[in-house]
Design a protein around this motif. Sequence first.
Motif: not given
Ligand code: VGL
Length: 202
Positions: A8, A13, A19, A46, A78, A115, A146-147, A151
């Motif tokens: 991701d 991110f 986010l 994602d 989220w 995730y 990430l994160a 994930c």
């Molecule tokens: C993620 C929260 C929601 C991630 C994806 O990539 O870690 N975190 N969707």
Amino acid sequence: MKALIIIDMQNDFVPGGALAVKEGDIIVSLINKLQEKFDLVVATQDWHPRDHSSFAVNHAGKNEFETITFEGHSQVLWPVHCVQNSEGAEFHPKLQTSRIEAIFRKGTNQNIDSYSAFYDNAHLKSTGLSGYLKEKGISQLYFCGLAAEYCVYFSIMDALKDGFKATLIEDATRALSHPDFLEAKQQILKAGGHIINSDELS
Ligand code: VGL
Ligand code: ZN
């Protein structure tokens, strides 16, 4: 044979995104450098529909970062992020993509978050990543992106369950929450995973 799994590395991110993970952008150049050390490079994206059930706006009266029970599963709500075909869902513009052989998209089902790069959060559906890697004779997986405590963490845990050797490259990830990442690292080690820094890679 070993594969690098880039989780991701998308605009939403990194700082400025919907986010954002603090310092999420500073790992891009390292991830680019690491790619040449691997037999195979794979990435995840994602990739949510706008009406996705992980978005707080799709639950009346609920706030971002609140945890609810949805369809029998715990779900963090989220901000709207990584909407299919939006700029926020694109890879970071500096991410080198020429060696990425396949991109696995996840979170496409409205009713369930995903995730992990391998399965949705309820473990009902596979993305096909496990079979893809096994068919290519890959047994060792190295994770970055990430994160870290979402994930990346859930991908590592599923990789271990599916019989891969799984290693987190710690300096090539960043977390939303430091305490949650500490807990995640303990769980990874307990489950038989490994944690290294990139300078330990041959
Ligand atoms: C993620 C929260 C929601 C991630 C994806 O990539 O870690 N975190 N969707
Ligand atoms: Zn998401």
